[in-house]
Design an enzyme around this catalytic site. Structure first.
Site, short mmCIF file in Angstrom:
data_model
loop_
_atom_site.label_atom_id
_atom_site.label_comp_id
_atom_site.label_asym_id
_atom_site.label_seq_id
_atom_site.Cartn_x
_atom_site.Cartn_y
_atom_site.Cartn_z
N CYS A 49 -51.45 43.99 -4.52
CA CYS A 49 -50.53 43.73 -3.47
C CYS A 49 -50.71 44.74 -2.29
CB CYS A 49 -48.88 44.06 -4.21
SG CYS A 49 -48.82 45.74 -4.22
N GLU A 61 -40.61 54.47 -10.05
CA GLU A 61 -39.80 53.68 -8.76
C GLU A 61 -38.47 53.97 -8.97
OE1 GLU A 61 -41.00 49.81 -7.65
OE2 GLU A 61 -38.76 49.71 -6.74
N SER A 104 -45.68 47.96 -15.06
CA SER A 104 -44.43 47.52 -15.46
C SER A 104 -44.92 46.14 -14.93
CB SER A 104 -43.59 48.20 -14.80
OG SER A 104 -42.37 47.31 -14.22
N ASN A 105 -45.15 45.76 -13.76
CA ASN A 105 -45.31 44.47 -13.12
C ASN A 105 -45.75 43.55 -14.03
OD1 ASN A 105 -47.83 43.65 -11.53
ND2 ASN A 105 -47.45 45.61 -11.25
#
Ligand code: SF4
Length: 287
Positions: free
Chosen positions: A13, A128, A223-224
């Protein structure tokens, strides 16, 4: 030969790409480069950076012994108290916190300073979320599932602001916000889910829905990627979660006429291409 559909949104990303670029740029011009935690959840990339002299620092204790150099804050961001501590260390700091995450820090800091209660929807153990929580001037509540949303207790007399971890599953998030909003509190949700994440999730689900097998590529610690896997599995029972081509059990794809491929935000293009080429090569003789 099965039809192979690769998601256009698969791979790095903007925030990860930006952070990596910052590390590589620093490594080219300076010695003693450190990152606070692995810069991305990808061992190959971390090893490549190590070969260029970039060292991963795992905690502040480790930092105490370092007197000189540059410390890079990764895209997940860090708590304000941690930032203040490293500012005192005398090291040069490069902040590669993703601007989308930084925006959440600014929102929660401002709103909590103005007396609002902060609710963070996300995984309490994720760096995060730990970072976001660390920018609230009062204790934030963290909600990660429907049970926690149902049991959430806030102060009735104080307004509440709800934010979310940027990579949170979009559908699950909508349900959790709905549950909280049904309560009697005066609360509102600020959309903080990253579009790169929601677009990736939507495209992955769209592909998973029309294929016989789906391959999700990314670190088991990401995690994503874990969320992508969970979502794809709901639409395609034969969803495989792999880190690299070495994990791919090709027998699970035999007889499939359509295969989908997607990847998490910290998966380099090279790894995605290797998987794609391998699948193509295995079935190239099929009619
Ligand atoms: S997923 Fe979104 S918020 Fe997270 S680092 Fe990437 S661009 Fe930034």
């Amino acid at each position: 030969m099965p039809e192979i559909i690769t998601a256009k949104s698969a791979g790095f990303c903007f925030g990860v790409e930006r952070a990596l670029q910052m590390v590589y740029e620093q490594a080219e011009c300076h010695d003693r480069i450190y990152t606070l935690g692995p810069i991305i959840h990808n061992e190959e990339v971390v090893q490549d950076l190590e070969s260029k002299g970039v060292r991963t620092i795992h905690d502040l204790k480790e930092l105490e012994s370092i007197r000189q150099g540059t410390l890079i804050i990764r895209s997940h961001g860090i708590a304000k108290s941690v930032q203040e501590k490293i500012e005192q260390s005398g090291l040069r700091i490069i902040d590669a916190t993703c601007p989308f995450v930084k925006r959440i820090h600014q929102i929660v800091e401002k709103e909590s300073r103005e007396g609002k209660q902060i609710v963070i929807i996300g995984d309490p153990a994720h760096p995060e979320v730990i970072g976001i929580k660390g920018w609230c001037v009062s204790e934030a509540k963290i909600v990660n599932d429907a049970g926690e949303a149902e049991n959430l207790v806030l102060d009735e007399k104080t307004d509440a602001v709800i934010v979310a971890q940027t990579t949170f599953n979009y559908n699950k998030l909508k349900d959790l916000v709905e549950i909280i909003k049904k309560k009697k509190y005066n609360s509102w949700y600020v959309d903080t889910v990253c579009h790169a994440t929601s677009e990736r999730q939507e495209e992955a689900v769209e592909i998973a829905d029309k294929v016989d097998a789906m391959i999700v590529i990314g670190s088991f610690h990401s995690s994503n990627t874990q969320k992508l896997f969970e979502m794809c599995r709901q639409y395609c029972a034969d969803t495989l979660y792999i880190q690299t081509v070495r994990d791919l059990d090709i027998r699970r794809l035999s007889g499939k006429s359509r295969i989908g491929i997607t990847a998490g935000a910290s998966t380099p293009k090279k790894i995605i291409e290797e998987v794609l080429l391998h699948v193509r090569a295995q079935f190239s003789g099929d009619a």
